[in-house]
Design a protein around this motif. Structure first.
Motif, PDB file in Angstrom:
ATOM      1  N   ALA B  60      34.397  15.976  87.552  1.00  8.65           N
ATOM      2  CA  ALA B  60      34.615  17.009  86.533  1.00  8.65           C
ATOM      3  C   ALA B  60      34.499  16.410  85.138  1.00  8.65           C
ATOM      4  O   ALA B  60      33.961  17.027  84.219  1.00  8.65           O
ATOM      5  CB  ALA B  60      35.992  17.655  86.722  1.00  8.65           C
ATOM      6  N   LEU B  61      34.991  15.182  84.980  1.00  3.36           N
ATOM      7  CA  LEU B  61      34.944  14.519  83.687  1.00  3.36           C
ATOM      8  C   LEU B  61      33.494  14.222  83.293  1.00  3.36           C
ATOM      9  O   LEU B  61      33.106  14.389  82.143  1.00  3.36           O
ATOM     10  CB  LEU B  61      35.753  13.222  83.770  1.00  3.36           C
ATOM     11  CG  LEU B  61      36.179  12.591  82.449  1.00  3.36           C
ATOM     12  CD1 LEU B  61      37.155  13.497  81.726  1.00  3.36           C
ATOM     13  CD2 LEU B  61      36.836  11.241  82.712  1.00  3.36           C
ATOM     14  N   ARG B  64      31.629  17.889  83.250  1.00  7.75           N
ATOM     15  CA  ARG B  64      32.292  18.947  82.490  1.00  7.75           C
ATOM     16  C   ARG B  64      32.316  20.242  83.271  1.00  7.75           C
ATOM     17  O   ARG B  64      32.271  21.322  82.705  1.00  7.75           O
ATOM     18  CB  ARG B  64      31.618  19.152  81.131  1.00  7.75           C
ATOM     19  CG  ARG B  64      31.721  17.907  80.298  1.00  7.75           C
ATOM     20  CD  ARG B  64      31.212  18.179  78.917  1.00  7.75           C
ATOM     21  NE  ARG B  64      31.861  17.247  78.012  1.00  7.75           N
ATOM     22  CZ  ARG B  64      32.267  17.585  76.816  1.00  7.75           C
ATOM     23  NH1 ARG B  64      32.126  18.805  76.376  1.00  7.75           N
ATOM     24  NH2 ARG B  64      32.828  16.702  76.054  1.00  7.75           N
ATOM     25  N   SER B  66      34.671  22.076  86.179  1.00 12.83           N
ATOM     26  CA  SER B  66      35.898  21.978  86.976  1.00 12.83           C
ATOM     27  C   SER B  66      35.715  22.611  88.352  1.00 12.83           C
ATOM     28  O   SER B  66      36.506  22.408  89.246  1.00 12.83           O
ATOM     29  CB  SER B  66      37.043  22.693  86.269  1.00 12.83           C
ATOM     30  OG  SER B  66      36.783  24.092  86.271  1.00 12.83           O
ATOM     31  N   HIS B 122      40.273  26.740  79.470  1.00 17.74           N
ATOM     32  CA  HIS B 122      38.860  26.393  79.354  1.00 17.74           C
ATOM     33  C   HIS B 122      38.682  25.149  78.490  1.00 17.74           C
ATOM     34  O   HIS B 122      37.948  24.231  78.832  1.00 17.74           O
ATOM     35  CB  HIS B 122      38.088  27.578  78.769  1.00 17.74           C
ATOM     36  CG  HIS B 122      36.603  27.360  78.748  1.00 17.74           C
ATOM     37  ND1 HIS B 122      35.840  27.562  77.631  1.00 17.74           N
ATOM     38  CD2 HIS B 122      35.761  26.953  79.711  1.00 17.74           C
ATOM     39  CE1 HIS B 122      34.578  27.286  77.915  1.00 17.74           C
ATOM     40  NE2 HIS B 122      34.494  26.924  79.170  1.00 17.74           N
ATOM     41  N   GLN B 123      39.400  25.110  77.374  1.00 14.49           N
ATOM     42  CA  GLN B 123      39.267  23.952  76.483  1.00 14.49           C
ATOM     43  C   GLN B 123      39.789  22.683  77.150  1.00 14.49           C
ATOM     44  O   GLN B 123      39.302  21.589  76.882  1.00 14.49           O
ATOM     45  CB  GLN B 123      40.021  24.213  75.182  1.00 14.49           C
ATOM     46  CG  GLN B 123      39.324  25.260  74.321  1.00 14.49           C
ATOM     47  CD  GLN B 123      39.961  25.417  72.955  1.00 14.49           C
ATOM     48  OE1 GLN B 123      41.083  24.963  72.734  1.00 14.49           O
ATOM     49  NE2 GLN B 123      39.235  26.056  72.046  1.00 14.49           N
ATOM     50  N   ALA B 124      40.782  22.847  78.023  1.00 15.05           N
ATOM     51  CA  ALA B 124      41.320  21.678  78.714  1.00 15.05           C
ATOM     52  C   ALA B 124      40.449  21.265  79.896  1.00 15.05           C
ATOM     53  O   ALA B 124      40.755  20.301  80.588  1.00 15.05           O
ATOM     54  CB  ALA B 124      42.742  21.975  79.186  1.00 15.05           C
ATOM     55  N   GLY B 125      39.364  22.017  80.126  1.00 17.70           N
ATOM     56  CA  GLY B 125      38.458  21.642  81.207  1.00 17.70           C
ATOM     57  C   GLY B 125      38.947  22.042  82.583  1.00 17.70           C
ATOM     58  O   GLY B 125      38.474  21.526  83.593  1.00 17.70           O
ATOM     59  N   LEU B 126      39.904  22.976  82.646  1.00 18.15           N
ATOM     60  CA  LEU B 126      40.468  23.362  83.944  1.00 18.15           C
ATOM     61  C   LEU B 126      39.690  24.477  84.617  1.00 18.15           C
ATOM     62  O   LEU B 126      39.772  24.651  85.818  1.00 18.15           O
ATOM     63  CB  LEU B 126      41.930  23.806  83.765  1.00 18.15           C
ATOM     64  CG  LEU B 126      42.907  22.695  83.376  1.00 18.15           C
ATOM     65  CD1 LEU B 126      44.225  23.298  82.913  1.00 18.15           C
ATOM     66  CD2 LEU B 126      43.122  21.756  84.549  1.00 18.15           C
TER      67      LEU B 126
END
Lengths: 336, 336
Positions: B60-61, B64, B66, B122-126
């Motif tokens: 995911a990292l 980008r 999730s 969303h901003q936290a990438g979840l």
């Protein structure tokens, strides 16, 4: 949308901009004592200016916590009894997010597939624990998942395996049925039937034994019948109870109770002498009495247990049995 | 559980063991062309031997993505109409996981809080996208979330804002009601009532306009009544329809239809002349006719749309309206 995502500052873009390493930026946020004070100030000022938010994904990578709990969503069956699990799931989501956890759904066609899916999600770092439901006798999941290192918390007893080491919580359905029988006996009934599921289901057998305890001292010949769940099955099975002289009936589910109430009315009896189980919205809408499960309290307690298990605590009460309670509806049920 | 987690090999522990950098291990997996062939072989052999699985979090990292879709789970209301959304959610989960996506639940008490929660996730990438339900006139969510860069796909029309740029899918409830009226007219009815929700709800008004189209050429004076949703409300509102001479009724929901059917029976009329909406399990169990939404097809189409949006494709059909269909149940409804 893609452009917005690409524009988001990251540890890497911040580091490049500041001429320091990615690790330095990360340290300034997560281990400030290892960074020189002036560097730290410079990094934090740049972070504030850029609108950078530490990514939950990055945090998950550092902490090895996904903050996700897995929950298997079973297919809807008749939509009457299922309503209680839908309410439970909603409370579970609300309680989990109070503690920063989210509930992620999946479904599989079988137990081996469910176990594989959960272990795989856990190994991939996608979930921290799972909340199991629909436990039954011979259920392989709690022990296998625990053995695979996945924290397990169950809503439902490990029927037939009460020594299983995982944490669980259940509702005392047997005591609820005993209370229902006591209520009917207080109304003067002595021929109180039990309309249950086929023998072998943990929850169903437990509710049946509560009825049997409540009937202590009375003749129960012919008063116990079993049927597959469903309204029409309830209508048919209740005929046998009426033949056996039943004047009231406690049912293992509201689906069966709807059928029993219909049959009671056809026989000129009052549907107020039929008691269902789960206090579903349908029972409420149609004016049927029912035994209620405290699903909100169950969800809150399960989340508390889950957090303790995730902290690695040894629970002083790894098993919990909450009381059910009888909801009486005296008025004449509607006739759809 | 903690020890099992700590023992899992990671990029870092593998790199340490092999005497190479973490980046080299990562490159061997994700960008093999930048790694010397012998190093690459050595790393891959060690990975295979160790049982290392590339972590979904690490992926995911890098990507980008999730692989998570957000879904707001509303509190259960009456458990009758709600059943259709529970079925929809199950199909959504099954369809999403066919494509490697998971559905993660949340709930909030209000729209501003919902929008904030989604943007933050969303901003936290979840999450990668959200699936909205319960859209209504003046709903601020689709445009605000789209503006914040979050891909939005909605089950439900953007009532009053059909030009909103997000992707949506809905069921043509108006056409379903029109079909129900046509069926009742074919049975000889001319006084066909409509029992709707209070005016102003997009879905409710749409269903009402379908009834009105179906009644073309007939006198409709007194045949349209509105009530809050609920079985008892349905009983009460139907009295006015009977006074106006209605011999049949199309209802905006199965909850209201249950009440209408009860009132019809009390008046000596057949509940077979009452048609509900949503074909809920309760309607099926009690033998009521109803208009069905194809929720399985809706879920599959929504996931297809979501995948296209996530790939950044311009959808040739960003809006879709699926037909509802009439489910007739001729038999005499049960009398709970």
């Amino acid at each position: 949308m893609t452009s917005a995502a690409t524009a988001k500052p990251t540890l890497v873009s911040l580091a490049r901009e500041l001429g320091v390493s990615r690790q330095t930026v990360s340290n300034a946020l997560n281990a400030p004592h290892v960074v020189a004070p002036e560097t730290r100030e410079r990094v934090l000022a740049a972070i504030t200016a850029s609108g950078y938010r530490p990514s939950a994904v990055g945090r998950a990578l550092r902490t090895r916590r996904s903050m996700n709990l897995a929950y298997r969503l079973y297919p809807a069956v008749d939509g009457i009894n299922g309503a209680v699990m839908d309410r439970f799931l909603h409370h579970l989501v609300v309680q989990a997010q109070r503690h920063g956890y989210r509930v992620t759904l999946f479904d599989t066609p079988s137990y081996p597939a469910e176990i594989d899916a959960l272990v795989e999600q856990h190994q991939a770092g996608l979930i921290d624990a799972c909340v199991l439901t629909d436990t039954h006798s011979g259920d392989p999941r709690p022990r296998r998942l625990t053995r695979a290192g996945l924290p397990v918390v169950a809503f439902g007893r490990p029927w037939g395996d009460l020594e299983s080491p995982h944490a669980w919580l259940d509702i005392d359905g047997g005591a609820g049925c005993e209370e229902a029988v006591a209520h009917l006996r207080a109304q003067g009934h002595t021929r109180i039937g039990f309309l249950g599921w086929p023998e072998g289901s943990g929850a169903g057998d437990d509710r049946c034994s509560g009825w049997a305890r409540g009937m202590a001292g009375l003749d129960v010949a012919g008063l116990r019948v079993h049927a597959e769940d469903g309204v029409r099955q309830g209508v048919e099975a209740t005929a046998a109870l009426l033949t056996a002289g039943a004047t009231a009936v406690v049912c293992v589910s509201d689906s069966l109770a709807l059928g029993a109430a219909s049959r009671f009315r056809s026989a000129g009896r009052s549907a107020a002498d039929v008691i269902g189980f789960d206090d579903t919205p349908v029972a409420a809408a149609l004016g049927l009495s029912s035994i209620a499960q405290p699903v909100e309290q169950a969800a809150a307690t399960l989340i508390t247990m889950t957090l303790a298990v995730l902290r690695g605590e040894r629970l002083s009460a790894p098993h919990s049995l909450l009381p059910a309670h009888l909801v009486l509806r005296g008025h004449q049920p509607l006739q759809p």
